[in-house]
Design a protein around this motif. Structure first.
Motif, PDB file in Angstrom:
ATOM      1  N   VAL A 223      -3.430 -52.248 -21.973  1.00 46.67           N
ATOM      2  CA  VAL A 223      -3.494 -51.375 -23.137  1.00 46.67           C
ATOM      3  C   VAL A 223      -3.655 -52.218 -24.413  1.00 46.67           C
ATOM      4  N   LYS A 224      -2.926 -53.351 -24.467  1.00 49.88           N
ATOM      5  CA  LYS A 224      -3.071 -54.252 -25.620  1.00 49.88           C
ATOM      6  C   LYS A 224      -4.501 -54.783 -25.701  1.00 49.88           C
ATOM      7  N   THR A 225      -5.090 -55.072 -24.536  1.00 52.89           N
ATOM      8  CA  THR A 225      -6.469 -55.565 -24.513  1.00 52.89           C
ATOM      9  C   THR A 225      -7.432 -54.497 -25.037  1.00 52.89           C
ATOM     10  N   ALA A 226      -7.178 -53.236 -24.638  1.00 53.48           N
ATOM     11  CA  ALA A 226      -8.042 -52.142 -25.117  1.00 53.48           C
ATOM     12  C   ALA A 226      -7.937 -52.003 -26.627  1.00 53.48           C
ATOM     13  N   ARG A 227      -6.708 -52.156 -27.157  1.00 56.34           N
ATOM     14  CA  ARG A 227      -6.550 -52.078 -28.622  1.00 56.34           C
ATOM     15  C   ARG A 227      -7.295 -53.243 -29.285  1.00 56.34           C
ATOM     16  N   ALA A 228      -7.202 -54.461 -28.688  1.00 58.36           N
ATOM     17  CA  ALA A 228      -7.855 -55.631 -29.267  1.00 58.36           C
ATOM     18  C   ALA A 228      -9.371 -55.487 -29.283  1.00 58.36           C
ATOM     19  N   LYS A 229      -9.902 -54.713 -28.339  1.00 57.48           N
ATOM     20  CA  LYS A 229     -11.350 -54.477 -28.295  1.00 57.48           C
ATOM     21  C   LYS A 229     -11.803 -53.511 -29.390  1.00 57.48           C
ATOM     22  N   GLY A 230     -10.821 -52.847 -30.013  1.00 58.78           N
ATOM     23  CA  GLY A 230     -11.157 -51.909 -31.084  1.00 58.78           C
ATOM     24  C   GLY A 230     -11.492 -50.512 -30.610  1.00 58.78           C
ATOM     25  N   LEU A 231     -11.031 -50.140 -29.386  1.00 60.48           N
ATOM     26  CA  LEU A 231     -11.300 -48.787 -28.888  1.00 60.48           C
ATOM     27  C   LEU A 231     -10.528 -47.769 -29.719  1.00 60.48           C
ATOM     28  N   PRO A 232     -11.059 -46.576 -29.893  1.00 63.40           N
ATOM     29  CA  PRO A 232     -10.355 -45.532 -30.659  1.00 63.40           C
ATOM     30  C   PRO A 232      -9.007 -45.209 -30.019  1.00 63.40           C
ATOM     31  N   PRO A 233      -7.959 -44.945 -30.838  1.00 65.67           N
ATOM     32  CA  PRO A 233      -6.620 -44.639 -30.289  1.00 65.67           C
ATOM     33  C   PRO A 233      -6.614 -43.455 -29.327  1.00 65.67           C
ATOM     34  N   GLY A 234      -7.403 -42.422 -29.641  1.00 62.74           N
ATOM     35  CA  GLY A 234      -7.446 -41.262 -28.761  1.00 62.74           C
ATOM     36  C   GLY A 234      -7.992 -41.597 -27.384  1.00 62.74           C
ATOM     37  N   ARG A 235      -9.010 -42.458 -27.343  1.00 62.34           N
ATOM     38  CA  ARG A 235      -9.601 -42.865 -26.067  1.00 62.34           C
ATOM     39  C   ARG A 235      -8.620 -43.717 -25.267  1.00 62.34           C
ATOM     40  N   ILE A 236      -7.896 -44.602 -25.966  1.00 70.91           N
ATOM     41  CA  ILE A 236      -6.897 -45.440 -25.282  1.00 70.91           C
ATOM     42  C   ILE A 236      -5.792 -44.564 -24.670  1.00 70.91           C
ATOM     43  N   THR A 237      -5.320 -43.602 -25.479  1.00 67.72           N
ATOM     44  CA  THR A 237      -4.242 -42.723 -24.982  1.00 67.72           C
ATOM     45  C   THR A 237      -4.701 -41.907 -23.789  1.00 67.72           C
ATOM     46  N   ARG A 238      -5.917 -41.375 -23.885  1.00 69.15           N
ATOM     47  CA  ARG A 238      -6.400 -40.447 -22.851  1.00 69.15           C
ATOM     48  C   ARG A 238      -6.809 -41.159 -21.565  1.00 69.15           C
ATOM     49  N   LEU A 239      -7.563 -42.240 -21.683  1.00 75.30           N
ATOM     50  CA  LEU A 239      -8.139 -42.872 -20.499  1.00 75.30           C
ATOM     51  C   LEU A 239      -7.315 -44.031 -19.956  1.00 75.30           C
ATOM     52  N   HIS A 240      -6.583 -44.730 -20.791  1.00 76.70           N
ATOM     53  CA  HIS A 240      -5.849 -45.908 -20.324  1.00 76.70           C
ATOM     54  C   HIS A 240      -4.354 -45.636 -20.143  1.00 76.70           C
ATOM     55  N   VAL A 241      -3.760 -44.914 -21.096  1.00 74.89           N
ATOM     56  CA  VAL A 241      -2.305 -44.710 -21.027  1.00 74.89           C
ATOM     57  C   VAL A 241      -1.967 -43.494 -20.162  1.00 74.89           C
ATOM     58  N   LEU A 242      -2.487 -42.323 -20.527  1.00 74.70           N
ATOM     59  CA  LEU A 242      -2.107 -41.086 -19.832  1.00 74.70           C
ATOM     60  C   LEU A 242      -2.517 -41.115 -18.365  1.00 74.70           C
ATOM     61  N   ARG A 243      -3.682 -41.657 -18.074  1.00 74.14           N
ATOM     62  CA  ARG A 243      -4.154 -41.663 -16.689  1.00 74.14           C
ATOM     63  C   ARG A 243      -3.240 -42.494 -15.783  1.00 74.14           C
ATOM     64  N   ASN A 244      -2.696 -43.591 -16.314  1.00 77.90           N
ATOM     65  CA  ASN A 244      -1.791 -44.418 -15.521  1.00 77.90           C
ATOM     66  C   ASN A 244      -0.356 -43.891 -15.543  1.00 77.90           C
ATOM     67  N   ALA A 245      -0.009 -43.163 -16.610  1.00 82.36           N
ATOM     68  CA  ALA A 245       1.362 -42.660 -16.723  1.00 82.36           C
ATOM     69  C   ALA A 245       1.563 -41.336 -16.002  1.00 82.36           C
ATOM     70  N   ILE A 246       0.475 -40.700 -15.569  1.00 84.93           N
ATOM     71  CA  ILE A 246       0.584 -39.352 -15.012  1.00 84.93           C
ATOM     72  C   ILE A 246       1.054 -39.348 -13.553  1.00 84.93           C
ATOM     73  N   LEU A 247       0.968 -40.498 -12.857  1.00 84.03           N
ATOM     74  CA  LEU A 247       1.313 -40.521 -11.431  1.00 84.03           C
ATOM     75  C   LEU A 247       2.751 -40.080 -11.145  1.00 84.03           C
ATOM     76  N   PRO A 248       3.777 -40.574 -11.890  1.00 85.44           N
ATOM     77  CA  PRO A 248       5.145 -40.068 -11.624  1.00 85.44           C
ATOM     78  C   PRO A 248       5.265 -38.565 -11.847  1.00 85.44           C
ATOM     79  N   VAL A 249       4.517 -38.036 -12.826  1.00 84.16           N
ATOM     80  CA  VAL A 249       4.554 -36.595 -13.092  1.00 84.16           C
ATOM     81  C   VAL A 249       3.956 -35.826 -11.913  1.00 84.16           C
ATOM     82  N   ILE A 250       2.856 -36.345 -11.362  1.00 83.96           N
ATOM     83  CA  ILE A 250       2.229 -35.686 -10.207  1.00 83.96           C
ATOM     84  C   ILE A 250       3.176 -35.708  -9.010  1.00 83.96           C
ATOM     85  N   THR A 251       3.867 -36.833  -8.816  1.00 83.88           N
ATOM     86  CA  THR A 251       4.815 -36.936  -7.698  1.00 83.88           C
ATOM     87  C   THR A 251       5.883 -35.857  -7.805  1.00 83.88           C
ATOM     88  N   LEU A 252       6.493 -35.757  -8.987  1.00 83.69           N
ATOM     89  CA  LEU A 252       7.562 -34.778  -9.182  1.00 83.69           C
ATOM     90  C   LEU A 252       7.019 -33.349  -9.100  1.00 83.69           C
TER      91      LEU A 252
END
Length: 324
Positions: A223-252
């Motif tokens: 995620v830090k690398t994506a920020r360093a590349k200058g990607l938009p915050p919304g794209r980082i949240t949607r494609l890099h953070v939420l996609r990886n963070a959603i697995l525990p939610v799917i399990t539950l």
């Protein structure tokens, strides 16, 4: 091909798990206090010993426990869940008559809870430390800690009794005679209060879990690398953070999706919703063993099915996961 092989293996295992649950449920129900023959005789106003003995013989309750178990398991193998001696109907007919109402209620509640939970959790994580985060955290805590029946009663008092916006009881207007699109609208109006009430508790869980999982992923190197590349915050949240963070939610969510079917007893009772939750509650009061076992069997099958679907969904959300 690998996915089909995995699903086939899991289905074979599911059959053995279901059989084990059937046997366990049988002994648990038989260990519960109360004699269904005495309950029926008492309600019929003829509680003498001869009549009670006739009822036991008629419904096979006088047989040894192992014979009753063999008869019941044999019936389940042939998809015969027995006969309800209280309702005077086959158990399968009673359950499948009520099951669509429960699936509609729990399915709507599940969609509401998962959408609102993930949305609010992601919003809280994106604005951590701000008033939005505090507000969402407080709301989630309130709905998580408040008893479900209290929320249901308050919703009926406010939206049905005081404001008169929504119907408070039942699945559709009795005697209205609606058909087609009018009936669909009528059912949807009756659905809003019970589905929202049932979904709020699980929404609170998903919101807290999504927030915690996203905050953990946000500190990772990719995620830090994506920020360093200058990607938009919304794209980082949607494609890099939420996609990886959603697995525990799917399990539950996969675990709780099946539990919702059996756990809707309270909601269906308060809102007079004609689902299998109320059917199970009535069967418990009437000592209707076959009907109670049938509801447990269907609920268990759904839990296993939703767990299998959850495993398949994993591979769609995260392609790095392989089914073996």
């Amino acid at each position: 091909m690998q996915k089909l092989s995995f699903i086939a293996k899991r289905l074979v295992k599911a059959v053995f798990v279901l059989l084990a649950i059937v046997v366990l449920n049988f002994f648990l129900i038989r260990a519960a206090p109360g004699d269904p023959a005495q309950v029926m005789a008492g309600e019929a106003g003829a509680a003498d010993e001869i009549f009670i003995a006739q009822l036991r013989e008629q419904f096979g309750l006088d047989r040894p426990l192992h014979e009753q178990l063999l008869v019941y398991v044999g019936g389940i193998v042939t998809l015969d869940m027995g006969y309800s001696y209280r309702q005077q109907q086959p158990v399968a007919d009673l359950i499948f008559d009520r099951l669509p109402a429960t699936l509609l209620l729990t399915g709507t509640a599940f969609v509401i809870s998962i959408l609102l939970g993930v949305l609010l959790g992601a919003l809280a994580a994106a604005r951590v430390g701000q008033w939005t985060d505090s507000l969402i955290t407080v709301v989630a805590l309130v709905f998580y800690a408040t008893p479900l029946f209290w929320i249901a009663l308050m919703a009926i008092l406010l939206f049905s009794v005081q404001l008169g916006w929504l119907p408070g009881f039942g699945m559709e207007s009795v005697g209205a005679g609606y058909s087609g699109f009018q009936r669909v609208l009528d059912v949807l109006q009756h659905l809003i209060l019970p589905a929202t009430t049932l979904g709020l508790f699980f929404m609170a869980i998903y919101a807290r879990l999504t927030r915690a999982s996203m905050l953990e992923v946000m500190d990772m190197d990719f995620v830090k690398t994506a920020r360093a590349k200058g990607l938009p915050p919304g794209r980082i949240t949607r494609l890099h953070v939420l996609r990886n963070a959603i697995l525990p939610v799917i399990t539950l969510a996969g675990i709780q999706a099946g539990q919702l079917v059996g756990g809707a007893v309270l909601t269906e009772t308060v809102f007079a919703w004609p689902g299998i939750g109320r059917l199970m509650f009535d069967a418990l009061l009437q000592r209707d063993y076959n009907l109670l076992l049938g509801v447990f069997f269907v609920s268990s099958a759904m839990v296993i099915l939703f767990n299998l679907v959850t495993d398949v969904v994993y591979t769609l959300v995260d392609p790095r996961i392989e089914l073996k």
